[in-house]
Structures are given as C-alpha cells and as structure tokens.
Write a protein that holds these residues in place. Structure first.
Motif, PDB file in Angstrom:
ATOM      1  N   LEU A   1      -1.732   3.340   6.211  1.00 59.78           N
ATOM      2  CA  LEU A   1      -2.659   3.452   7.342  1.00 59.78           C
ATOM      3  C   LEU A   1      -2.663   4.872   7.904  1.00 59.78           C
ATOM      4  O   LEU A   1      -3.714   5.488   8.077  1.00 59.78           O
ATOM      5  CB  LEU A   1      -2.252   2.474   8.453  1.00 59.78           C
ATOM      6  N   ASP A   2      -1.479   5.407   8.159  1.00 60.53           N
ATOM      7  CA  ASP A   2      -1.383   6.673   8.876  1.00 60.53           C
ATOM      8  C   ASP A   2      -1.766   7.866   8.013  1.00 60.53           C
ATOM      9  O   ASP A   2      -2.168   8.900   8.546  1.00 60.53           O
ATOM     10  CB  ASP A   2       0.042   6.870   9.419  1.00 60.53           C
ATOM     11  N   LEU A   3      -1.609   7.757   6.697  1.00 65.59           N
ATOM     12  CA  LEU A   3      -1.946   8.891   5.829  1.00 65.59           C
ATOM     13  C   LEU A   3      -3.344   8.738   5.230  1.00 65.59           C
ATOM     14  O   LEU A   3      -3.753   9.535   4.388  1.00 65.59           O
ATOM     15  CB  LEU A   3      -0.913   9.015   4.696  1.00 65.59           C
ATOM     16  N   SER A   4      -4.093   7.706   5.675  1.00 66.15           N
ATOM     17  CA  SER A   4      -5.368   7.409   5.017  1.00 66.15           C
ATOM     18  C   SER A   4      -6.390   8.536   5.193  1.00 66.15           C
ATOM     19  O   SER A   4      -7.163   8.811   4.275  1.00 66.15           O
ATOM     20  CB  SER A   4      -5.933   6.079   5.529  1.00 66.15           C
ATOM     21  N   ILE A   5      -6.392   9.187   6.337  1.00 63.11           N
ATOM     22  CA  ILE A   5      -7.374  10.270   6.535  1.00 63.11           C
ATOM     23  C   ILE A   5      -6.991  11.496   5.714  1.00 63.11           C
ATOM     24  O   ILE A   5      -7.789  12.035   4.952  1.00 63.11           O
ATOM     25  CB  ILE A   5      -7.499  10.608   8.035  1.00 63.11           C
ATOM     26  N   GLU A   6      -5.705  11.879   5.816  1.00 63.57           N
ATOM     27  CA  GLU A   6      -5.216  13.017   5.029  1.00 63.57           C
ATOM     28  C   GLU A   6      -5.470  12.823   3.536  1.00 63.57           C
ATOM     29  O   GLU A   6      -5.859  13.747   2.822  1.00 63.57           O
ATOM     30  CB  GLU A   6      -3.703  13.192   5.286  1.00 63.57           C
ATOM     31  N   LEU A   7      -5.261  11.612   3.059  1.00 59.31           N
ATOM     32  CA  LEU A   7      -5.377  11.367   1.609  1.00 59.31           C
ATOM     33  C   LEU A   7      -6.759  10.850   1.209  1.00 59.31           C
ATOM     34  O   LEU A   7      -7.017  10.626   0.016  1.00 59.31           O
ATOM     35  CB  LEU A   7      -4.308  10.361   1.153  1.00 59.31           C
ATOM     36  N   GLU A   8      -7.627  10.644   2.174  1.00 59.42           N
ATOM     37  CA  GLU A   8      -8.964  10.092   1.913  1.00 59.42           C
ATOM     38  C   GLU A   8      -8.877   8.796   1.120  1.00 59.42           C
ATOM     39  O   GLU A   8      -9.482   8.637   0.052  1.00 59.42           O
ATOM     40  CB  GLU A   8      -9.843  11.105   1.162  1.00 59.42           C
ATOM     41  N   ILE A   9      -8.088   7.863   1.636  1.00 63.20           N
ATOM     42  CA  ILE A   9      -7.938   6.580   0.973  1.00 63.20           C
ATOM     43  C   ILE A   9      -8.338   5.454   1.908  1.00 63.20           C
ATOM     44  O   ILE A   9      -8.344   5.622   3.137  1.00 63.20           O
ATOM     45  CB  ILE A   9      -6.470   6.334   0.527  1.00 63.20           C
ATOM     46  N   ASP A  10      -8.686   4.307   1.331  1.00 60.35           N
ATOM     47  CA  ASP A  10      -8.923   3.095   2.106  1.00 60.35           C
ATOM     48  C   ASP A  10      -7.631   2.288   2.067  1.00 60.35           C
ATOM     49  O   ASP A  10      -7.256   1.758   1.015  1.00 60.35           O
ATOM     50  CB  ASP A  10     -10.078   2.314   1.461  1.00 60.35           C
ATOM     51  N   PRO A  11      -6.902   2.204   3.164  1.00 59.08           N
ATOM     52  CA  PRO A  11      -5.579   1.557   3.134  1.00 59.08           C
ATOM     53  C   PRO A  11      -5.641   0.104   2.669  1.00 59.08           C
ATOM     54  O   PRO A  11      -4.757  -0.353   1.937  1.00 59.08           O
ATOM     55  CB  PRO A  11      -5.083   1.642   4.579  1.00 59.08           C
ATOM     56  N   LEU A  12      -6.684  -0.641   3.075  1.00 57.85           N
ATOM     57  CA  LEU A  12      -6.781  -2.039   2.649  1.00 57.85           C
ATOM     58  C   LEU A  12      -6.930  -2.124   1.134  1.00 57.85           C
ATOM     59  O   LEU A  12      -6.331  -2.981   0.483  1.00 57.85           O
ATOM     60  CB  LEU A  12      -7.973  -2.723   3.330  1.00 57.85           C
ATOM     61  N   SER A  13      -7.705  -1.201   0.589  1.00 58.86           N
ATOM     62  CA  SER A  13      -7.908  -1.202  -0.854  1.00 58.86           C
ATOM     63  C   SER A  13      -6.585  -0.937  -1.591  1.00 58.86           C
ATOM     64  O   SER A  13      -6.287  -1.575  -2.602  1.00 58.86           O
ATOM     65  CB  SER A  13      -8.963  -0.145  -1.190  1.00 58.86           C
ATOM     66  N   LEU A  14      -5.793  -0.004  -1.065  1.00 57.40           N
ATOM     67  CA  LEU A  14      -4.480   0.246  -1.688  1.00 57.40           C
ATOM     68  C   LEU A  14      -3.582  -0.992  -1.585  1.00 57.40           C
ATOM     69  O   LEU A  14      -2.856  -1.323  -2.524  1.00 57.40           O
ATOM     70  CB  LEU A  14      -3.773   1.425  -1.019  1.00 57.40           C
TER      71      LEU A  14
ATOM     72  N   GLY B   1       0.808  -1.230   0.000  1.00 52.58           N
ATOM     73  CA  GLY B   1       0.000   0.000   0.000  1.00 52.58           C
ATOM     74  C   GLY B   1       0.833   1.269   0.000  1.00 52.58           C
ATOM     75  O   GLY B   1       0.335   2.347  -0.330  1.00 52.58           O
ATOM     76  N   ALA B   2       2.121   1.151   0.356  1.00 50.05           N
ATOM     77  CA  ALA B   2       2.949   2.355   0.457  1.00 50.05           C
ATOM     78  C   ALA B   2       3.238   2.957  -0.920  1.00 50.05           C
ATOM     79  O   ALA B   2       3.263   4.185  -1.081  1.00 50.05           O
ATOM     80  CB  ALA B   2       4.258   2.043   1.185  1.00 50.05           C
ATOM     81  N   SER B   3       3.448   2.109  -1.928  1.00 50.07           N
ATOM     82  CA  SER B   3       3.803   2.650  -3.244  1.00 50.07           C
ATOM     83  C   SER B   3       2.654   3.481  -3.812  1.00 50.07           C
ATOM     84  O   SER B   3       2.867   4.585  -4.328  1.00 50.07           O
ATOM     85  CB  SER B   3       4.169   1.510  -4.201  1.00 50.07           C
ATOM     86  N   ALA B   4       1.440   2.958  -3.718  1.00 47.19           N
ATOM     87  CA  ALA B   4       0.283   3.713  -4.217  1.00 47.19           C
ATOM     88  C   ALA B   4       0.077   4.985  -3.409  1.00 47.19           C
ATOM     89  O   ALA B   4      -0.317   6.029  -3.948  1.00 47.19           O
ATOM     90  CB  ALA B   4      -0.971   2.839  -4.179  1.00 47.19           C
ATOM     91  N   THR B   5       0.372   4.909  -2.100  1.00 50.11           N
ATOM     92  CA  THR B   5       0.279   6.108  -1.256  1.00 50.11           C
ATOM     93  C   THR B   5       1.309   7.145  -1.720  1.00 50.11           C
ATOM     94  O   THR B   5       1.001   8.338  -1.841  1.00 50.11           O
ATOM     95  CB  THR B   5       0.526   5.731   0.221  1.00 50.11           C
ATOM     96  N   GLY B   6       2.508   6.672  -2.004  1.00 52.63           N
ATOM     97  CA  GLY B   6       3.556   7.568  -2.489  1.00 52.63           C
ATOM     98  C   GLY B   6       3.164   8.225  -3.803  1.00 52.63           C
ATOM     99  O   GLY B   6       3.391   9.420  -4.021  1.00 52.63           O
ATOM    100  N   LEU B   7       2.564   7.444  -4.687  1.00 55.12           N
ATOM    101  CA  LEU B   7       2.130   7.988  -5.972  1.00 55.12           C
ATOM    102  C   LEU B   7       1.084   9.096  -5.764  1.00 55.12           C
ATOM    103  O   LEU B   7       1.130  10.136  -6.436  1.00 55.12           O
ATOM    104  CB  LEU B   7       1.557   6.863  -6.842  1.00 55.12           C
ATOM    105  N   MET B   8       0.178   8.885  -4.797  1.00 53.33           N
ATOM    106  CA  MET B   8      -0.827   9.919  -4.521  1.00 53.33           C
ATOM    107  C   MET B   8      -0.175  11.195  -4.003  1.00 53.33           C
ATOM    108  O   MET B   8      -0.581  12.305  -4.343  1.00 53.33           O
ATOM    109  CB  MET B   8      -1.854   9.403  -3.519  1.00 53.33           C
ATOM    110  N   LEU B   9       0.831  11.028  -3.143  1.00 53.76           N
ATOM    111  CA  LEU B   9       1.556  12.202  -2.631  1.00 53.76           C
ATOM    112  C   LEU B   9       2.230  12.950  -3.783  1.00 53.76           C
ATOM    113  O   LEU B   9       2.181  14.181  -3.856  1.00 53.76           O
ATOM    114  CB  LEU B   9       2.596  11.786  -1.594  1.00 53.76           C
ATOM    115  N   LEU B  10       2.853  12.204  -4.693  1.00 50.27           N
ATOM    116  CA  LEU B  10       3.520  12.831  -5.846  1.00 50.27           C
ATOM    117  C   LEU B  10       2.506  13.567  -6.716  1.00 50.27           C
ATOM    118  O   LEU B  10       2.752  14.678  -7.178  1.00 50.27           O
ATOM    119  CB  LEU B  10       4.252  11.773  -6.680  1.00 50.27           C
ATOM    120  N   GLU B  11       1.362  12.938  -6.923  1.00 50.27           N
ATOM    121  CA  GLU B  11       0.335  13.552  -7.761  1.00 50.27           C
ATOM    122  C   GLU B  11      -0.213  14.826  -7.112  1.00 50.27           C
ATOM    123  O   GLU B  11      -0.723  15.705  -7.797  1.00 50.27           O
ATOM    124  CB  GLU B  11      -0.790  12.555  -8.035  1.00 50.27           C
TER     125      GLU B  11
END
Lengths: 290, 290
Positions: free
Chosen positions: A212-225, A118-128
């Motif tokens: 998990l920790d950035l899920s609220i800030e990024l409005e993501i479902d961590p399990l889904s990522l 899930g971290a890679s997709a989270t990183g991609l969202m941060l980059l975007e």
C-alpha cells in the motif's frame, strides 16, 4: 531454486538464498497440515561461486532446518556449468487420513488466508530496481520499515509450519494450499480439484502495508499484487462456516492474522466482488520473469 | 545429474538419461542393504529442450521406478537458463540396525565386488569418440557385442538392488559402498571410515570383457579402468572370511558374479598386489571431465 530463474546471486547474501530454498519446500508441508520432519538438499555449484559462498548458503539452510526441528538427512553436491541450482525435498508427517489436500472445498465454505499479501511482489520490484537489503536496513523512518517488510518477505519468507500443522491437527480446513504462484492461481488449483468456484471480496483482502505505502513510488496497484503476487508462502484454505470462531481463536493464539476473504460457490469460476459488483478474476499469478 | 557435467544430450535417448538419473540414486539404497521404496525427482529444463524430450526423460525414469517397485511420490519442475538438471532422491528401508555403512570393515575381512569392472569407463571413451548406441547396435559380431556392453553399462547402469538388499538382510557384509567414483576412490572411503587398509590382488580383478577386448583399439589399460573407472554402480563390500560360502551361494542364486578381490589390513593405506609385488594404489577415481 535456479539462479537466473528464481533468484539472482547479487540480490541477497548466500545465507538467505539457502534459507529460502528450504523455506519454500517446508511451506508445502505446512500447506498439507503436516509437521516437517526431514529434508534433503542437492546443490549444483557453478565455477564462479566460491567454497565459502556454498558454505554460507548451506549455513542459512541448516539454520532454518534447526529452528524448525527439521533434520537434514541426505542430498548431493555437483558442479554446474554456469548456474547455481538448489533442490530441496522435505518429508512431513500427520495423523493417518488427516493430510489436508486441495480437494475438499465445498459450496458455502469460507476462504481464508494467513498473514498479509502483496509484500513479496513489492520486494521483488524493489530488487529489480536495484535496491539491496542493506540499503533498506539503512533507510530511516516509515519508508525504511516498508522497504524492509517487502524485501524480507521476498528474500526470507517464513514457512507457516505451526499454523499449517495446527490447522491440520484441529481439522479446521476442508482444503489448503500455500501461495507460491499467486492467490488467484493457487486458489484456482483448489477450485479445479474441488470442482467448485469462489467469490473473493476485494475489501476483505489483507493487503500488506508495504504494498500500500510504496504503491505510488512503484506505480503499482496494491490489490493487484495481493491477488496475483507470488512467493508469499502464506496459507490459503477453505473452511466450514461453523469453524470460524475456532479459526479466530487460532489467529489470536499465534498472533498471526487469518482473514476470511470470500466464499466457495457451487458455480465454477473465480470472481472478484468490488464496490458491490462481481467480475471474473482470471488466474494471473506472478510468473518468474527475471 | 547435470547436462555438460555428467552427460551430454547427444549421447543418449532421453529415456536413458531419465533412467540413469534414478538408477544412480537407487544404487545408494542398494549399497546400504536397503529395499528401495520411494523416490522424488526434480527437473530443471532449459529452453532448448522440448516438452516431448522431458516426457521421454520422465518416461524412462518412471519405467525404471516401476520395474524396481519404487513409487515416485514427489518432486518439482522448473526452467533453467541453459542446462538440464535432474535431481533424484530415494528412500529405502531395512530392519532397524541393519543398514550397512562404510564403517564396519575389519582386518582379516575379504573385499568383494559384484559384476565386472571397467566397462562403464570404456563406454564413456567410446561416447567421447563419437560412437552412438545405434551404431553399436548395428555393429556385427564380437566387436559389436563389446561396444554394446560398454555403452549400455555407461548409459543404462543397473542398480544392484536385489543383491544389496539380500547382502543386508543376510548380514553378509561388514561395510559396503557402490562404485560411483571408481573402485580405488570408493574403497578408500570404506578404509577411511573403518580406520584400516587393504590389499587388492590385480589377478583377481573381474575386468569386463569389453575393457579387455577394446583395450588395443582405445589404447587403454583395462586393469587401470577396472581399478579407477567410475559410474560402475557395482557393489563393493567387505565380509568376514567365514561368510565366503554364503556369498558364493548368493552369487549363484542371483547369477551375478561376486568376486573376492583382496583383504582388509590393520595397516592403513591401499596397496595393489601384482606379479607377487605390493605397491601403493592411489585413489584415482575417474573425474568427470566432459
């Protein structure tokens, strides 16, 4: 790796772009239980990039090759009208007949994954959203640590070469693949080639802390990522239940989490068990959409 | 091979584009005296090209691989923003220590070239003036034959795999390269790596008939095209004088012209002997300018 499709120039230093171009290919060698030996690299360079840029790109690529004991034995350079293209090809070796394919999974096998997801997709969202690695490096405390985990996982994935080679040498896996398109999609490749199905347990999924920790800030479902996020370059494999303690042994030996996340079934199809209920899990791997 | 840099889509059927993408790489194996065994192909496909186009491209590539006994063992596909990219990598083999490099030319060696030269550059000029292969195929008589020779040489070059392998196996060459950038440029690579010079005799150059016969229509100097034109994929090699009769034997055996065009000198630099006079010959290989 194609500029504008797999990466943007402004997202990372050229060293990291070159490094990742090789890492994703070495990951394929790891996923077959091989030992990476040789690689070749072809680059097409658009006019807007300087000679210095390309030197740094190749520098990052050669550094990774060196640290993995891989010799760069060929390739080519060309110009390109407007996008940077980097094509890498790797050659690995394994004992005859020991290559781990996608074809050997059997009902009753367990499904394992290395690392966290899930971290890679989270990183991609941060980059975007415009975050740069240097900002993440400057950010303090726990949040800075999570930004870095996510960005580094996306920009500088570590091919699991040692784990893959040992899984192959020790014959621990019945089938293996690396997670490049997302767990749901890549597991489906194994299921299709092995003609079987699987149940994945949501509670067992090793979700990355940053997701998990950035899920609220990024409005993501961590399990889904974790289930669908691509570009993880973790190893996903199936193994007979009697191999479990040896897999735990490998995990401690390498200091690398290797988690049992489900079982192979004879009934086809992929299902997710969550809160005691089974529901179909569709392959929904991340598609490049930049 | 990059669309807009090395080729234009409208110049040729996709089968020929795919074929050439592999041919130019196999030519590198031939130029080292190797036997081509394996190849890998990565393609990045822009949105404006159909799935059918890419199938035909790969079809042409696979046909050539099959006819040369080369197995396609890997590769990748990707999307691209706007240009077609085809990267091919080949693996060949030769007996240990027998690879022919660019480094062994010695003063007193003769310089040889396979086939005839100048047709590929002539074909490129025809393409740039809008001629299509089907028009050339429809053209009658001698002029039609010359159009076809030039276009086919440019669009469907034949890698000299058998000649290259036999030159290697029989240890006929002291150094070898294929002509991709133009004879003057590629010979300069041999001279630089072998630390020597050469004299090329204009009268001995095997100028292609199409370059000669179309020279007035195209306002070209055929010798200049033969000396500097790129994408010939003929073999350029140096050999000891005592090997001459064995090289002539190979030429008859294969039905392939192999012509002695000059000598290696200990004095550095490349010179052209024409009408009894020596003058410097600058490396002026064709540069892609489409």
């Amino acid at each position: 790796m194609v500029e504008g499709v797999h990466f943007r120039i402004e997202w990372a230093d050229p060293e990291l772009i070159g490094r990742k171009a090789l890492a994703v290919t070495l990951s394929d060698v790891a996923a077959m239980g091989g030992s990476a030996k040789f690689a070749m690299v072809s680059i097409a360079l658009p006019p807007h990039l300087s000679a210095q840029f390309i030197e740094k790109t190749l520098g990052g690529l050669f550094d990774l090759a060196h640290s993995c004991g891989v010799s760069i034995i060929g390739g080519d350079t060309s110009s390109s009208r407007d996008s940077l293209f980097i094509d890498t090809i790797a050659i690995g070796e394994c004992a005859a007949g020991r290559a781990v394919t996608r074809r050997g999974a059997e009902a009753g096998n367990r499904v394992y994954v290395t690392g966290t997801l899930g971290a890679s997709a989270t990183g991609l969202m941060l980059l975007e959203r415009g975050m740069k690695l240097r900002e993440a490096n400057a950010a303090e405390g726990e949040i800075g640590r999570q930004y870095r985990e996510a960005l580094v996982k996306h920009l500088a994935p570590e091919p699991r070469l040692i784990a893959g080679r040992l899984i192959g040498e020790r014959e621990l896996a019945t089938a293996m693949i690396d997670i490049s398109d997302g767990l749901s999609t890549d597991l489906t490749h194994i299921l299709e080639e092995s003609d079987c199905g699987a149940i994945i347990r949501a509670e067992a999924m090793p979700v990355a802390e940053s997701a998990l920790d950035l899920s609220i800030e990024l409005e993501i479902d961590p399990l889904s990522l974790a289930l669908h996020g691509g570009e993880e370059y973790e190893l996903l494999f199936t193994a007979r239940p009697e191999t479990h303690s040896r897999i735990e042994g490998l995990s401690s030996e390498l200091g690398l989490p290797i988690t049992a996340i489900g079982e192979i079934t004879s009934a086809r199809g992929l299902q997710l068990e969550r809160d005691g209920k089974l529901r179909p899990l569709m392959p929904a791997g991340y598609e490049h959409k930049i």
